[in-house]
Design a protein around this motif. Structure first.
Motif, PDB file in Angstrom:
ATOM      1  N   VAL A   3       1.058  -1.026   0.471  1.00  0.00           N
ATOM      2  CA  VAL A   3      -0.579   0.094  -0.443  1.00  0.00           C
ATOM      3  C   VAL A   3       0.839   1.285   0.170  1.00  0.00           C
ATOM      4  N   THR A   4       1.388   1.918  -1.242  1.00  0.00           N
ATOM      5  CA  THR A   4       1.872   3.046  -1.276  1.00  0.00           C
ATOM      6  C   THR A   4       1.057   4.513  -1.943  1.00  0.00           C
ATOM      7  N   VAL A   5       0.935   5.131  -0.964  1.00  0.00           N
ATOM      8  CA  VAL A   5       0.331   6.566  -1.298  1.00  0.00           C
ATOM      9  C   VAL A   5       1.566   7.961  -1.255  1.00  0.00           C
ATOM     10  N   ALA A   6       2.048   8.103  -1.934  1.00  0.00           N
ATOM     11  CA  ALA A   6       2.892   9.436  -1.887  1.00  0.00           C
ATOM     12  C   ALA A   6       2.954  10.501  -1.337  1.00  0.00           C
ATOM     13  N   GLY A   7       1.551  10.833  -0.600  1.00  0.00           N
ATOM     14  CA  GLY A   7       0.936  11.788  -0.657  1.00  0.00           C
ATOM     15  C   GLY A   7       0.282  11.555   1.248  1.00  0.00           C
ATOM     16  N   HIS A   8      -0.635  12.662   0.837  1.00  0.00           N
ATOM     17  CA  HIS A   8      -1.584  13.015   1.624  1.00  0.00           C
ATOM     18  C   HIS A   8      -2.950  11.485   2.213  1.00  0.00           C
ATOM     19  N   MET A   9      -2.499  10.904   2.469  1.00  0.00           N
ATOM     20  CA  MET A   9      -4.105   9.653   3.357  1.00  0.00           C
ATOM     21  C   MET A   9      -4.551   9.551   4.008  1.00  0.00           C
ATOM     22  N   GLU A  10      -6.092   9.396   4.290  1.00  0.00           N
ATOM     23  CA  GLU A  10      -6.931   9.104   5.458  1.00  0.00           C
ATOM     24  C   GLU A  10      -7.354   7.969   5.079  1.00  0.00           C
ATOM     25  N   VAL A  11      -7.406   7.490   6.766  1.00  0.00           N
ATOM     26  CA  VAL A  11      -8.369   5.895   6.512  1.00  0.00           C
ATOM     27  C   VAL A  11      -9.001   5.761   7.655  1.00  0.00           C
TER      28      VAL A  11
END
Length: 366
Positions: free
Chosen positions: A340-348
């Protein structure tokens, strides 16, 4: 006198005949007894061969369960040349569905005892969830978790986790932006050793050592059938969800291939209150953070990888983000997937799980 002697001779002959009949009967009884004993011994040997084959089958099932729990490929051959006076050999063959994907394993176990051989078979179906324990965390990784807030300027996007975190490997969280504070974690952070827990400013009371926790297993085959019945099924790769013609009734979307979507698909207009299951890689490319966000109820589940790239990425999900980490064709663990790769902002706001989790910046809550 001659008559008496003749009668005596007849009596002797009669006695000899009776004795002969008795001997024949005795020999017959002995032969039957011997045959019955041999048959009984043969049946006992066959039973022993069966139980040895059963023991080999149970050993193979146990080893397969252990391999899957450790996210490893199971062995395809098991044997023991000296087991309770006999031997067994077990072969494992993947069982496939009509799409050519592995949905379990066929086992053939051959037991041998005193030249008697018995072969038995079994089919092991991969369960929906091998272990529930991995679902008890807001963030779970079978391997490593790395979360950093390189864009956390002025303390706006610091790491926040409402719940517990577990990683069997390294768990690393750092806020590096201007005037940023330590990550905020309401629960504990656990791993297989204290040295693996590398969370900036985390108190020792929130660091917990736990044994390896198996990766949960999602039943992609059942999800496919559910999408065919009541959802939207896509046979092949998908590049635009907005062109599927979704209706409110399509709560589950199953993509039998890879899914690559753009910012327009992530506006939430076509994805609200849905579950997307991708039998491959799920990827997206966003360019403007804070605009192209999914801030709605959404579950994203991929068999291989989930990747959102872009210089300034934004992704918000109220639900589940989970990458299984299995090869889509063999349905066996693949160490190169499950990322699971997200380059920037993430909200779960829900559950985040995978083999390796790498987030460039984000607010995470469970």
């Amino acid at each position: 006198m001659w008559k008496v002697r003749n009668e005596r001779g007849q009596s002797l002959i009669m006695a000899l005949i009776i004795l002969g009949v008795l001997m024949i009967g005795l020999v017959t009884v002995l032969l039957f007894a011997r045959t019955d004993l041999q048959h009984s011994q043969t049946q006992t040997n066959k039973n022993s061969a069966y139980y040895i084959a059963e023991a080999g089958l149970q050993r193979a099932i146990r080893d397969i369960d252990t391999s899957l729990a450790n996210n490893q490929d199971p062995a395809t051959y098991f044997s023991d040349a000296s087991f309770n006076g006999g031997s067994y050999e077990v072969t494992l063959t993947p069982k496939t569905n009509p799409s050519g994907e592995n949905i379990g394993f066929t086992l053939l176990s051959t037991g041998t005892y005193e030249n008697n051989t018995t072969t038995i078979s079994a089919w092991i179906r991969q369960p929906l969830l091998y272990s529930m324990e991995g679902l008890n965390y807001a963030i779970y990784s079978f391997g490593n978790t790395t979360i950093s807030t390189l864009s956390a300027l002025l303390n706006l996007h610091n790491i926040q986790v409402n719940g517990n975190v577990h990683g069997n490997g390294t768990v690393k969280m750092t806020n590096t932006g201007l005037l940023s504070s330590n990550p905020s974690i309401s629960g504990t952070v656990s791993s297989t050793s204290l040295a693996n827990i590398q969370v900036q400013g985390l108190s020792s009371g929130k660091k917990v050592v736990r044994s390896l926790i198996p990766m949960p297993l999602f039943d992609f085959d059942s999800a496919r059938e559910g999408a065919k019945r009541v959802g939207k099924y896509v046979n092949g790769n998908l590049s635009s969800i907005s062109l599927l013609g979704l209706t409110p009734a399509h709560k589950i979307i199953f993509v039998d291939g890879n899914c690559s979507i753009t910012g327009l698909d992530l506006l939430g207009l076509s994805l609200a209150d849905r579950t997307i299951v991708v039998n491959g890689n799920f990827s997206g490319s966003l360019s403007v953070g804070g605009v192209n966000l999914v801030n709605t109820n959404l579950n994203i589940i991929a068999k291989q990888n989930i990747e959102f790239l872009g210089a300034v990425t934004g992704l918000q999900v109220n639900g589940i983000v989970f990458a299984q980490g299995y090869n889509r064709y063999t349905n066996l663990p693949d160490a190169t997937t499950g990322n699971v790769t997200v380059a920037g902002h993430m909200e779960v706001n829900g559950y985040l799980g995978g083999n390796q989790i790498t987030l460039g910046a984000g607010i995470l809550s469970g």
